[in-house]
Scaffold this motif. Structure first.
Motif, PDB file in Angstrom:
ATOM      1  N   HIS A 318       1.053  -1.075  -0.039  1.00 13.50           N
ATOM      2  CA  HIS A 318       0.262   0.126  -0.059  1.00 13.50           C
ATOM      3  C   HIS A 318       0.812   1.450   0.086  1.00 13.50           C
ATOM      4  N   ASN A 319       2.445   1.481   0.310  1.00  8.45           N
ATOM      5  CA  ASN A 319       3.214   2.146  -0.635  1.00  8.45           C
ATOM      6  C   ASN A 319       4.481   2.003  -1.094  1.00  8.45           C
ATOM      7  N   ALA A 345      -5.785   2.000  -5.350  1.00  6.76           N
ATOM      8  CA  ALA A 345      -4.948   2.867  -4.523  1.00  6.76           C
ATOM      9  C   ALA A 345      -5.669   3.498  -3.809  1.00  6.76           C
ATOM     10  N   LEU A 346      -5.321   4.241  -2.525  1.00  7.98           N
ATOM     11  CA  LEU A 346      -5.634   4.696  -1.899  1.00  7.98           C
ATOM     12  C   LEU A 346      -4.859   6.344  -2.245  1.00  7.98           C
ATOM     13  N   LYS A 349      -1.139   8.216  -1.000  1.00  7.53           N
ATOM     14  CA  LYS A 349       0.025   7.637  -1.399  1.00  7.53           C
ATOM     15  C   LYS A 349       0.871   8.389  -2.659  1.00  7.53           C
ATOM     16  N   SER A 375     -10.317   6.380  -2.217  1.00  9.47           N
ATOM     17  CA  SER A 375      -9.738   4.897  -3.015  1.00  9.47           C
ATOM     18  C   SER A 375      -9.449   6.492  -3.722  1.00  9.47           C
ATOM     19  N   SER A 418      -4.504  -0.640  -2.380  1.00  6.79           N
ATOM     20  CA  SER A 418      -4.385  -0.826  -0.327  1.00  6.79           C
ATOM     21  C   SER A 418      -4.950  -2.011   0.357  1.00  6.79           C
TER      22      SER A 418
END
Length: 436
Positions: A318-319, A345-346, A349, A375, A418
């Motif tokens: 997620h990063n 992903a969000l 980021k 999102s 994510s």
């Protein structure tokens, strides 16, 4: 007050509207009203950017093998809410969640009328975990994962036996800072007076901050690749194998079932923690128990191979650091195969860097959107990619079904991004694979 589990969960999740509210005032107020359960816990506190959950799992599995009843508090959940508060890896029951919420609800309502304001979702769950491990089901030891940062995180009212900072990366920069040094300052906030710190922090500027904080707190620091090291690492079909060394202690040919070099680092932190728990706090853990605990440790959604034929991998990268670890492992294990990726992903980021790394290993990427308030859109992700074979799909469920059914012998499917996305994917993916 609530009469059903669903009502209790609905109330907890309704607190998400309050967002993130750094600070310890509300937690201190709640702990006082609950009789300070946090002071009754023998705990290990685990912070860092990536690898917290895996490190918690490795250490929990070691302690469980050694006969210690071990509570864990982790986030977010992958399969069910209850797993955030677990005993020996087993989520607590719905009846216990209901009991905890009914303890918390009147206090939270009272807190809202004070100068401190309303408690957030994470503060409530943290308080529930502390109360459960201290009062409802007392455990031999609790392993508590930091939610965000460290210094002002809700969990930081603990006075632990040990502190662990896994690593430091540029995540949550809007809250924690834009440099490794600034983020290290927040992470180092979990170092307590006279309490040993174990860490895998690698950046020199971040290490300097960690050492300064530890010196002020008169805390010993055990740093990976300094005080203890990983030797002879090799990847095997079932996971990883390595040797661990600290001073005159060498443990050879340790096997873990989680994939990736980064998991050997997380496992090595857990080994160091197990050693210090013996030396400083008189726990008894044999080498065989340690080996068995490491081998049996499992953490969902982290390079999780949910199918081997065809190969389907689920990874909550997620990063940027998570994507780097994922792509390195894909490049090492599957360089001869075509890699298909589904990614979401969000929006908060480092998406451009993340997608660039995915582009470097993928033969095809499909970008999707999932149901979460933070999102980002599939179109936004698509526009950041330079891969020729890239696609947008609005319905990730349909895309997952189509990709899975069309996989050929020399292809693998990777679903990543994510952890909130992975949570939504996992149950559906399991059903699809069973029926395939």
């Amino acid at each position: 007050m609530f009469s059903t589990y669903d009502e209790a969960i609905f109330w907890i999740e309704s607190r998400l509207m309050l967002g993130i509210k750094p600070g310890l005032m509300r937690m201190e107020w709640l702990m006082e009203r609950l009789g300070h359960p946090e002071r009754k816990l023998k705990a290990v506190h685990v912070g860092g950017t990536n690898g917290k959950g895996s490190t918690v799992t490795f250490l929990r599995s070691i302690l469980e093998q050694a006969g210690y009843e071990t509570g864990t508090f982790t986030s977010p959940y992958i399969e069910q809410f209850n797993e955030r508060i677990s005993i020996n890896g087993q989520p607590i029951s719905e009846a216990e969640i209901l009991e905890l919420v009914n303890v918390m609800y009147p206090l939270v309502m009272e807190l809202e009328d004070t100068e401190y304001g309303g408690a957030t979702e994470f503060e409530i769950i943290t308080a529930m975990a502390f109360y459960y491990f201290a009062e409802i089901h007392p455990v031999d030891i609790a392993i508590i994962e930091v939610g965000l940062g460290g210094r002002l995180d809700s969990t930081n009212i603990l006075q632990p036996l040990l502190s662990i900072i896994t690593n430091i990366g540029l995540d949550h920069v809007r809250i924690l800072g834009t440099t490794h040094k600034e983020i290290a300052y927040e992470k180092a906030g979990i170092i307590k007076q006279g309490t040993s710190l174990i860490s895998a922090v690698s950046q020199l500027e971040a290490q300097e901050v960690i050492f300064q904080h530890a010196k002020k707190q008169e805390s010993a620091v055990y740093l990976l690749n300094d005080q203890f090291t990983i030797l002879d690492h090799i990847s095997i079909d079932s996971g990883e194998k390595f040797t661990w060394q600290y001073e005159d202690i060498t443990i050879q040919d340790i096997s873990i079932s989680m994939y990736g070099k980064h998991q050997t680092e997380n496992a090595s932190l857990a080994i160091m923690a197990a050693y210090l728990l013996q030396e400083e706090h008189s726990l008894r853990i044999t080498e065989q128990q340690l080996r068995e605990g490491l081998k049996s440790a499992y953490w969902p959604g982290r390079f999780e191979m949910v199918s081997q034929n065809p190969v389907v991998i689920l990874d909550g990268a997620h990063n940027e650091e998570g994507i780097t670890a994922l792509t390195a492992e894909l490049d090492k294990r599957y360089y001869e195969q075509k890699i298909k990726i589904i990614f979401s992903a969000l929006g908060d980021k480092s998406l451009e860097k993340m997608i660039a790394r995915l582009d470097s290993v993928a033969d095809k990427i499909t970008f999707v959107t999932f149901d979460h308030p933070r999102s980002t859109t599939a179109e936004n992700l698509y526009n950041l990619s330079t891969l020729k074979n890239k696609h947008i799909a609005e319905d990730w469920q349909q895309t997952l079904t189509e990709e899975l059914r069309s996989l050929e012998e020399n292809e693998i499917l990777v679903v990543t991004g994510s952890l909130y996305f992975i949570k939504q994917v996992k149950a559906l993916l399991k059903e699809m694979l069973i029926s395939t």
